[in-house]
Design an enzyme around this catalytic site. Structure first.
Site, PDB file in Angstrom:
ATOM      1  N   GLU A  70       8.855 -11.720 -24.722  1.00 17.98           N
ATOM      2  CA  GLU A  70       7.443 -11.390 -24.585  1.00 17.98           C
ATOM      3  C   GLU A  70       8.626  -9.284 -24.540  1.00 17.98           C
ATOM      4  OE1 GLU A  70       5.310 -11.048 -21.581  1.00 17.98           O
ATOM      5  OE2 GLU A  70       6.162 -12.340 -20.356  1.00 17.98           O
ATOM      6  N   HIS A 100      14.413 -34.774 -31.330  1.00 21.45           N
ATOM      7  CA  HIS A 100      13.502 -35.912 -31.845  1.00 21.45           C
ATOM      8  C   HIS A 100      12.419 -34.197 -33.030  1.00 21.45           C
ATOM      9  CE1 HIS A 100      13.454 -39.005 -29.697  1.00 21.45           C
ATOM     10  NE2 HIS A 100      13.265 -38.303 -28.312  1.00 21.45           N
ATOM     11  N   CYS A 113       1.514  -1.270  -0.486  1.00 24.96           N
ATOM     12  CA  CYS A 113      -0.176   0.369  -0.001  1.00 24.96           C
ATOM     13  C   CYS A 113       0.854   1.179  -0.264  1.00 24.96           C
ATOM     14  CB  CYS A 113      -0.823  -0.089   1.272  1.00 24.96           C
ATOM     15  SG  CYS A 113      -1.738  -1.478   1.450  1.00 24.96           S
ATOM     16  N   GLU A 120       9.507 -21.030 -18.912  1.00 24.15           N
ATOM     17  CA  GLU A 120       8.967 -18.909 -18.392  1.00 24.15           C
ATOM     18  C   GLU A 120      10.887 -17.926 -19.101  1.00 24.15           C
ATOM     19  OE1 GLU A 120       7.145 -17.488 -17.454  1.00 24.15           O
ATOM     20  OE2 GLU A 120       8.162 -15.612 -16.239  1.00 24.15           O
ATOM     21  N   TRP A 140      -3.613  -1.745  -1.036  1.00 26.21           N
ATOM     22  CA  TRP A 140      -3.313  -2.515  -2.106  1.00 26.21           C
ATOM     23  C   TRP A 140      -3.746  -4.044  -0.906  1.00 26.21           C
ATOM     24  CZ3 TRP A 140      -2.714  -5.288  -6.854  1.00 26.21           C
ATOM     25  CH2 TRP A 140      -2.388  -5.789  -6.758  1.00 26.21           C
ATOM     26  N   ASN A 169       0.843  -0.004   6.063  1.00 25.07           N
ATOM     27  CA  ASN A 169       1.357  -0.898   5.045  1.00 25.07           C
ATOM     28  C   ASN A 169       2.001  -1.574   5.624  1.00 25.07           C
ATOM     29  OD1 ASN A 169       2.389  -1.591   2.485  1.00 25.07           O
ATOM     30  ND2 ASN A 169       3.890  -0.657   2.118  1.00 25.07           N
ATOM     31  N   GLY A 170       1.753  -2.979   4.918  1.00 25.95           N
ATOM     32  CA  GLY A 170       2.014  -4.438   5.729  1.00 25.95           C
ATOM     33  C   GLY A 170       1.019  -5.041   6.214  1.00 25.95           C
ATOM     34  N   LYS A 180      -1.406  -6.208 -19.533  1.00 23.08           N
ATOM     35  CA  LYS A 180      -1.107  -5.943 -18.105  1.00 23.08           C
ATOM     36  C   LYS A 180      -1.795  -7.779 -17.803  1.00 23.08           C
ATOM     37  CE  LYS A 180       1.053  -7.792 -14.287  1.00 23.08           C
ATOM     38  NZ  LYS A 180       2.722  -8.052 -14.316  1.00 23.08           N
ATOM     39  N   ARG A 190       1.426   1.853  -6.081  1.00 22.65           N
ATOM     40  CA  ARG A 190       2.126   0.978  -5.229  1.00 22.65           C
ATOM     41  C   ARG A 190       0.498   0.665  -3.971  1.00 22.65           C
ATOM     42  NH1 ARG A 190       6.184   1.497  -2.501  1.00 22.65           N
ATOM     43  NH2 ARG A 190       5.477   0.030  -0.457  1.00 22.65           N
ATOM     44  N   LYS A 195       9.927 -14.889 -20.846  1.00 27.21           N
ATOM     45  CA  LYS A 195      10.238 -13.255 -20.478  1.00 27.21           C
ATOM     46  C   LYS A 195      11.438 -12.752 -21.421  1.00 27.21           C
ATOM     47  CE  LYS A 195       8.020 -12.660 -17.471  1.00 27.21           C
ATOM     48  NZ  LYS A 195       7.197 -13.188 -17.593  1.00 27.21           N
TER      49      LYS A 195
HETATM   50  C1  AGP Z   1       4.071 -12.913 -18.817  1.00 27.86           C
HETATM   51  O1  AGP Z   1       5.005 -12.190 -18.438  1.00 27.86           O
HETATM   52  C2  AGP Z   1       2.205 -12.844 -19.129  1.00 27.86           C
HETATM   53  N1  AGP Z   1       2.463 -10.986 -18.490  1.00 27.86           N
HETATM   54  C3  AGP Z   1       1.854 -13.051 -19.510  1.00 27.86           C
HETATM   55  O2  AGP Z   1       1.640 -14.406 -20.238  1.00 27.86           O
HETATM   56  C4  AGP Z   1       0.453 -13.440 -18.386  1.00 27.86           C
HETATM   57  O3  AGP Z   1       0.778 -14.434 -17.456  1.00 27.86           O
HETATM   58  C5  AGP Z   1      -0.721 -14.193 -18.138  1.00 27.86           C
HETATM   59  O4  AGP Z   1      -1.632 -13.405 -18.963  1.00 27.86           O
HETATM   60  C6  AGP Z   1      -1.100 -14.571 -17.583  1.00 27.86           C
HETATM   61  O5  AGP Z   1      -2.000 -13.290 -16.581  1.00 27.86           O
HETATM   62  P1  AGP Z   1      -2.681 -13.478 -14.886  1.00 27.86           P
HETATM   63  O6  AGP Z   1      -1.141 -14.218 -14.251  1.00 27.86           O
HETATM   64  O7  AGP Z   1      -3.057 -12.361 -14.744  1.00 27.86           O
HETATM   65  O8  AGP Z   1      -3.750 -14.475 -15.316  1.00 27.86           O
END
Ligand code: AGP
Length: 606
Positions: free
Chosen positions: A486, A502, A2, A479, A74, A100-101, A601, A27, A483
């Site tokens: 993207e 394969h 927060c 992952e 938050w 905050n905490g 996001k 935050r 990263k």
């Molecule tokens: C990951 O870096 C991306 N932003 C994307 O794959 C994300 O993880 C995915 O859209 C799922 O989002 P969520 O965890 O909010 O459901």
């Protein structure tokens, strides 16, 4: 996480508090509030939603007071409601506080306080009533006595309606900084809101209390011993301060991981019994024992955390576990019955694909639970229980701290189920110990960021690359590839190490590097053979391996070392260097790291 802010000086506090909240909105942004006083009467306003909602309410009234505190929330305990918004007040209305905490033992403290009427569901309101219980005329002493009974984290600012000359601030685990102006003082969760007024600051450390009065600042520890603090000068610009000195939110959030990981496991690990306690599961022991299949539903990064959960549930609890990409789940006619447990895993808690899949699973009679970051999000509300991952706001589009916290929560769930079945206490304790050691070990990986930055410059000009991992490190490879692709836009794919021969190996050449996780575990030798196949095609190799492994230099052109840990826990550590690698490659290519092209996001469309 927060945002808190306080002001004491010769100006009207309300406008300054609102301005400060706007600088702290990153935050937390689900509700906000402030309180001011001049004449022994608190004047307070709260709102749900972003700071603009609070600003609208302030336009309707004039709030007089040269001292005040404010908060943007938050949510960690309790939904997003006006009642749960801060500031919180003692039942007798005499003391106001912003926090905050996480007060881990708030239920125990509620019992200690006995018959108190609460207006909210929050742990913070318990704390302000505890301070009131100890108040006998000196607010700092009351705060000190209350905090001696608290377990958990806090950054708090407290004020008493009968004393418009002093604010009390205290810190344990959540940042708090004091800005020194001309005849005025500001308190804030970080330097962001202070820069408009001063660059002279005092950073509180854990276990310190500050008495901030018009006459000056006095600082103490929790044993009522006065301590001397130095005034520091900060030379950040506003933008940099919003990221607490980091160049991007993504880098800040990568570095948040040790702290927010501790928030995720706090109060949930039972080392003595070698188990975990995730009360949000909301299942009786009988229901838990009936579960004969688990399905983990998620998208993107969350689905790779889910893959870690699969290994954990099957190895620790012996429960068949599947991972489903949410967008595919509904269309494969999944076999579900009343003994199926389905987890929806999501940072935002709003991902449409995941939500739709959970609704389908519910229709078919499964237990449905959520593992989410955003409190009060749709998935959190529509599931019949689950666990918040306490990663705090994750603002960079590329998920980092949410992923490692999701993995931690899944490991805790697997441990809880395992110990309710055949898992031994000894194995459970080993897992608990390994999980408790993670923050320090994560810190050792983060200390290598300059070395990783140098390595990143060697890979930034490649157009393609493979990420390889085996077993629990295959999700890490998945992952790592996501990263990199993207945020740097380099085409990167991931494969189980044994899969290369394969087909994909046809692509390998000197201009096609391989990034491999080859840590010391049961699959080390297998991974070694896979890397020999890679080297034979002339590809460059970057190895993520266990501290002390000098032999891997026979195969790898570049090496990043990670501390040793239990195999199941490895993915939480092994992902961190790949997050940093992706970050530094993207920065070197001048990408928009926090807002990569084409991405959002939270994907709230199917
Ligand atoms: C990951 O870096 C991306 N932003 C994307 O794959 C994300 O993880 C995915 O859209 C799922 O989002 P969520 O965890 O909010 O459901």
């Amino acid at each position: 996480m927060c945002g808190i802010i306080g002001y004491i000086g010769n100006k009207q506090a309300a406008p300054l508090l609102l301005q400060g909240l706007r600088r702290l909105e990153y935050r937390g942004y689900d509700s906000a509030g402030l309180v001011v006083t001049d004449n022994n009467i608190f004047d307070s306003v709260k709102s749900v939603g972003k700071i603009d909602s609070l600003a609208e309410k302030l336009k309707q009234r004039e709030m007089k007071g040269h001292i005040g505190i404010a908060h943007t929330r938050w949510a960690t305990h309790g939904g997003v409601t006006i009642e749960n918004a801060h500031p919180h007040f003692s039942a007798d209305g005499s003391i106001a506080m912003v926090h905050n905490g996480i007060v881990e033992n708030y239920r125990e403290l509620k019992g200690f306080l006995g018959d108190v009427s609460y207006k909210s569901e929050t742990d913070s309101e318990v704390l302000v009533n505890l301070i009131a219980r100890f108040y006998e005329g000196d607010l700092r002493t009351a705060v000190e006595k209350a905090l001696q009974k608290v377990r958990g984290t806090y950054g708090i600012v407290v004020m008493h309606k009968d004393n418009a000359d002093c604010l009390i601030a205290a810190r344990m685990g959540s940042p708090l900084v004091i800005g020194i102006g001309d005849g005025e003082y500001y308190l804030a969760s970080d330097a962001t809101p202070l820069l408009a007024h001063t660059n002279q600051v005092v950073f509180l450390n854990d276990g310190e209390i500050a008495e901030v009065c018009r006459s000056g600042i006095q600082t103490y520890n929790l044993k009522n011993e006065q301590i001397v603090k130095c005034v520091e000068q900060i030379d950040w610009d506003d933008a940099k301060a919003e990221k607490q000195g980091y160049d991007h939110f993504m880098l800040k959030e990568i570095h948040d991981q040790p702290t927010v990981y501790e928030d995720a496991i706090r109060g949930r690990i039972d080392l003595e019994d070698g188990t975990a306690h995730l009360g949000g599961l909301n299942m009786t022991p009988e229901q838990m024992n009936k579960v004969d299949r688990i399905i983990l539903i998620a998208c993107g990064t969350a689905s790779y955390a889910a893959m870690i959960g699969k290994y954990a549930f099957e190895r620790l609890a012996g429960i068949p576990t599947e991972v489903d990409v949410a967008s595919e789940f509904r269309y494969r006619d999944p076999i579900i019955n009343e003994n199926t447990l389905v987890f929806g895993i999501s940072q935002s808690g709003e991902t449409a694909d995941t939500l739709a899949a959970l609704r389908e699973a519910k229709r078919k009679g499964a237990f449905i639970r959520g593992i989410v970051n955003v409190v009060g999000s749709t998935i959190a509300r529509e599931t019949d229980g689950g666990t918040y991952i306490h990663a705090g706001p994750e603002l960079a589009v590329a998920s980092t701290k949410a992923y490692t916290n999701m993995a931690a929560i899944l490991l805790l769930y697997a441990l809880q189920f395992g110990r309710s079945r055949r898992l031994s206490i000894a194995t459970g304790q080993r897992i608990c110990k390994a999980l408790l050691e993670i923050p320090e070990k994560m810190g050792k990986v983060l200390e290598q960021k300059d070395k990783i930055k140098e390595i990143a410059l060697k890979y930034k000009d490649y157009k393609n690359c493979f990420f390889l991992g085996r077993g629990v490190n295959y999700p890490v490879a998945r992952e790592g590839a996501l990263k990199l692709k993207e945020i740097s836009y380099i085409h990167s794919e991931s494969y189980p190490g044994g899969e290369l021969k394969h087909g994909p190996i046809a692509l390998l050449s000197a201009g096609f590097p391989v990034i491999a996780i080859i840590t010391k575990n049961q699959l080390y030798d297998k991974m070694w053979s896979n890397l020999e196949e890679v080297k034979a095609r002339g590809a460059r190799v970057l190895a993520i391996t266990t501290e002390g492994d000098e032999k891997v230099k026979e195969l790898a052109d570049d090496v990043i070392y990670v501390p040793e840990t239990m195999e199941l826990v490895e993915p939480i550590l092994n992902t961190v260097p790949l997050q940093l690698l992706a970050y530094y490659v993207a920065v070197s290519l001048n990408r928009d790291v926090d807002r990569p092209r084409n991405l959002a996001k939270s994907v709230t469309v199917e």
